[in-house]
Design a protein around this motif. Structure first.
Motif, mmCIF file in Angstrom:
data_model
loop_
_atom_site.group_PDB
_atom_site.id
_atom_site.type_symbol
_atom_site.label_atom_id
_atom_site.label_comp_id
_atom_site.label_asym_id
_atom_site.label_seq_id
_atom_site.Cartn_x
_atom_site.Cartn_y
_atom_site.Cartn_z
ATOM 1 N N HIS A 1 -42.609 62.711 44.972
ATOM 2 C CA HIS A 1 -43.503 62.981 46.005
ATOM 3 C C HIS A 1 -43.488 64.466 46.376
ATOM 4 N N LEU A 2 -44.391 65.020 47.025
ATOM 5 C CA LEU A 2 -44.492 66.263 47.426
ATOM 6 C C LEU A 2 -44.020 66.473 48.927
ATOM 7 N N ASP A 3 -43.328 67.297 49.507
ATOM 8 C CA ASP A 3 -43.014 67.556 50.918
ATOM 9 C C ASP A 3 -43.708 68.727 51.390
ATOM 10 N N THR A 4 -44.875 69.042 51.946
ATOM 11 C CA THR A 4 -45.534 70.020 52.340
ATOM 12 C C THR A 4 -44.705 70.936 53.462
ATOM 13 N N PRO A 5 -44.993 72.318 53.784
ATOM 14 C CA PRO A 5 -44.669 72.895 54.982
ATOM 15 C C PRO A 5 -45.204 72.221 56.303
ATOM 16 N N PHE A 6 -46.245 71.544 56.055
ATOM 17 C CA PHE A 6 -46.642 70.759 57.480
ATOM 18 C C PHE A 6 -45.774 69.586 57.764
ATOM 19 N N HIS A 7 -45.165 68.940 56.836
ATOM 20 C CA HIS A 7 -44.025 67.831 56.848
ATOM 21 C C HIS A 7 -43.032 68.120 58.036
ATOM 22 N N PHE A 8 -42.664 69.351 57.885
ATOM 23 C CA PHE A 8 -41.725 69.900 59.239
ATOM 24 C C PHE A 8 -41.824 70.969 59.886
ATOM 25 N N SER A 9 -43.110 71.211 60.112
ATOM 26 C CA SER A 9 -43.571 72.113 60.921
ATOM 27 C C SER A 9 -44.702 71.771 61.879
ATOM 28 N N LYS A 10 -45.121 72.594 62.867
ATOM 29 C CA LYS A 10 -46.018 72.376 63.656
ATOM 30 C C LYS A 10 -47.574 72.548 62.901
ATOM 31 N N ASP A 11 -47.599 73.403 62.260
ATOM 32 C CA ASP A 11 -48.854 74.007 61.785
ATOM 33 C C ASP A 11 -48.794 74.556 60.284
ATOM 34 N N GLY A 12 -47.889 74.230 59.722
ATOM 35 C CA GLY A 12 -47.810 74.781 58.294
ATOM 36 C C GLY A 12 -48.887 74.328 57.254
ATOM 37 N N PRO A 13 -49.027 74.684 56.080
ATOM 38 C CA PRO A 13 -49.788 74.343 55.333
ATOM 39 C C PRO A 13 -49.761 72.828 54.691
ATOM 40 N N SER A 14 -50.715 72.127 54.817
ATOM 41 C CA SER A 14 -50.599 70.846 54.421
ATOM 42 C C SER A 14 -51.149 70.782 52.966
ATOM 43 N N ALA A 15 -51.009 69.504 52.257
ATOM 44 C CA ALA A 15 -51.291 69.600 51.003
ATOM 45 C C ALA A 15 -52.529 70.139 50.392
ATOM 46 N N ASP A 16 -53.467 69.860 51.002
ATOM 47 C CA ASP A 16 -54.810 70.511 50.661
ATOM 48 C C ASP A 16 -55.014 72.031 50.790
ATOM 49 N N ALA A 17 -53.855 72.689 51.359
ATOM 50 C CA ALA A 17 -53.667 73.917 51.768
ATOM 51 C C ALA A 17 -53.114 74.832 50.859
ATOM 52 N N LEU A 18 -52.331 74.161 50.168
ATOM 53 C CA LEU A 18 -51.334 74.862 48.941
ATOM 54 C C LEU A 18 -51.978 75.630 47.993
ATOM 55 N N ALA A 19 -51.986 76.701 47.787
ATOM 56 C CA ALA A 19 -52.464 77.257 46.347
ATOM 57 C C ALA A 19 -52.035 76.757 45.308
ATOM 58 N N ILE A 20 -52.843 76.783 44.381
ATOM 59 C CA ILE A 20 -52.645 76.107 43.183
ATOM 60 C C ILE A 20 -51.558 76.799 42.419
ATOM 61 N N GLU A 21 -51.628 78.162 42.327
ATOM 62 C CA GLU A 21 -50.821 78.990 41.799
ATOM 63 C C GLU A 21 -49.137 78.995 42.089
ATOM 64 N N ASN A 22 -49.109 78.128 43.345
ATOM 65 C CA ASN A 22 -47.754 78.180 43.901
ATOM 66 C C ASN A 22 -47.139 76.679 43.323
ATOM 67 N N LEU A 23 -48.125 76.139 42.764
ATOM 68 C CA LEU A 23 -47.669 74.679 42.281
ATOM 69 C C LEU A 23 -47.515 74.509 40.891
ATOM 70 N N VAL A 24 -47.712 75.473 40.163
ATOM 71 C CA VAL A 24 -47.549 76.006 38.657
ATOM 72 C C VAL A 24 -46.758 77.133 38.583
ATOM 73 N N VAL A 25 -45.376 76.892 38.351
ATOM 74 C CA VAL A 25 -44.092 77.898 38.713
ATOM 75 C C VAL A 25 -43.347 77.836 37.734
#
Lengths: 270, 270
Positions: free
Chosen positions: B95-119
């Motif tokens: 599974h994915l951990d997003t920034p929002f998992h351990f921050s108050k208002d970091g990007p959640s899963a819907d807000a991560l740019a797709i080009e940062n998930l194909v690297v």
């Protein structure tokens, strides 16, 4: 990179996986592969297109009622981290339909071989026809017309139906239900299932809520297509931005044991 | 295809997305992109490797209790089709951990740019060290040692920790909890977060249940890494089959609004 351009064309033959594959023979490739498969020729891409809609509880559904609940189990302010659980219907948002969805014992989501979920993508544009006829069904003639311009649909490919229906998302027109509750949006005609199967096509993609047209009373395409061991993707996004051929589809389907499908991350490598 | 081989090397620079990107500057790329991004040089691959475990209710969890329930809503024998709903914790299985998992208002899963998930994917093998020390934490020295052999970690890359822990799946050794309930498995040392961020790394991947080592009492790496706007993948499969460099990671994370993460289809294009 002219070499890579040629490689894109070459990989369309997918010789390593699909040499001579046609009709039922292609089904052999649907056995589970624990690690993955090889392509005979390199696949190349320079950009990635997200074919996935953002999913929230208000996303329209085939059944017309919400199919996602997000429950906050932990919150950053109270617990120091955020964590939710979902209650989600497998057929919600941009999602995978597996053979098991419309068969007694076809492969479920965990049993589809990964090399059948990363495949050449063919996009057939019927948006003009569907714009004038919400009940439009893609037929063999549409496949013939596509091939006359773009060449043969390669064995192992996914065939996407671009109907333009995405522009109705956020309005009642996306489901387009009449007074009797019958929906009206385009889809694949049941007879085209055998045509695509004969070409060794792995899966189909639609930008609507169903592989069948909305007014279908018998899930005719679903039964034939999924029942033959093949898969579908429903409610895809951004198909209108893709070339008619040359892209590679990545269906990031759930690998949940016994799942009939599920919300997926669907991408095109172009 | 020598041209494509060169392209693989060239794309490591990811000039289009990450020219000069380092440290905080790379964060600008984390804004949501509705369609997708372009690579400066073609990416090429000849095989796909599934880095995703099959997920069922018995899959081990960080909290030690089942985090997936599959409810049959319709069955083929009774209803003519199969359809389930899931009750699933976002941090279950591969599974994915997003920034929002351990921050108050970091990007959640819907807000991560797709080009940062194909690297580009870097795989650091610490299986020998972790085999002798279940509490092993990857440090800056491991990154230095990797780069001495394989060259610089490219900006925008994902860095995977191959600890060999996958071989314990199906046994209590995977969680390896002691009498007090403290788990013992390898992970990233909190101090390495800044080292990877400085190199412009997008995300990290582990083959265990946590980015931190099991005995961590403070989620030190989670807070620093996810809190800086970057992502992680936990419980990845098959990392030991990959080359140390040259593969491309595809994180097929859920695109669910407000999700802190979620079961994902994770692939490597090699």
């Amino acid at each position: 990179m002219p070499g890579c351009q040629e490689a894109v064309a070459q990989r369309l033959s997918r010789r390593g996986l699909f040499k001579g594959a046609a009709g039922a023979a292609a089904l052999a490739a649907f056995s589970a592969a624990p690690v993955g498969g090889a392509f005979a020729a390199p696949v190349s891409f320079t950009r990635v297109v997200d074919l996935t809609h953002v999913l929230d509880p208000a996303f329209p559904t085939f059944f017309g009622k919400p199919q996602l609940e997000v429950r906050k189990l932990f919150t950053f302010d109270k617990d120091g981290f955020n964590l939710n659980e979902w209650v989600v219907n497998e057929h919600t948002g941009t999602h995978l339909d597996t053979p098991f969805h419309f068969s007694k014992d076809g492969p479920s989501a965990d049993a589809l071989a990964i090399e059948n979920l990363v495949v050449p993508l063919v996009v057939i544009d019927v948006s003009a026809k569907a714009g004038g006829n919400p009940d439009y069904q893609v037929t063999a003639a549409d496949i013939v017309a596509y091939e006359a311009v773009n060449g043969a649909v390669p064995p192992g490919a996914a065939v996407a139906l671009y109907s333009g229906w995405e522009k109705h998302l956020g309005t009642d027109m996306f489901r387009n239900a009449d007074a009797a509750g019958t929906m009206h949006f385009p889809g694949f005609h049941p007879d085209v299932s055998a045509v695509l199967a004969e070409k060794g096509v792995s899966g189909v993609v639609v930008d609507t809520l169903s592989l069948d047209h909305g007014a279908s009373k018998d899930f005719g395409f679903h039964y034939k297509w999924l029942g033959s061991g093949r898969w579908g993707v429903e409610a895809a996004a951004n198909l209108g931005t893709l070339p008619p051929k040359g892209a590679t589809l990545v269906v990031g389907g759930p690998k949940i044991k016994g799942a009939s499908g599920g919300p997926s991350r669907v991408l095109a490598l172009v």
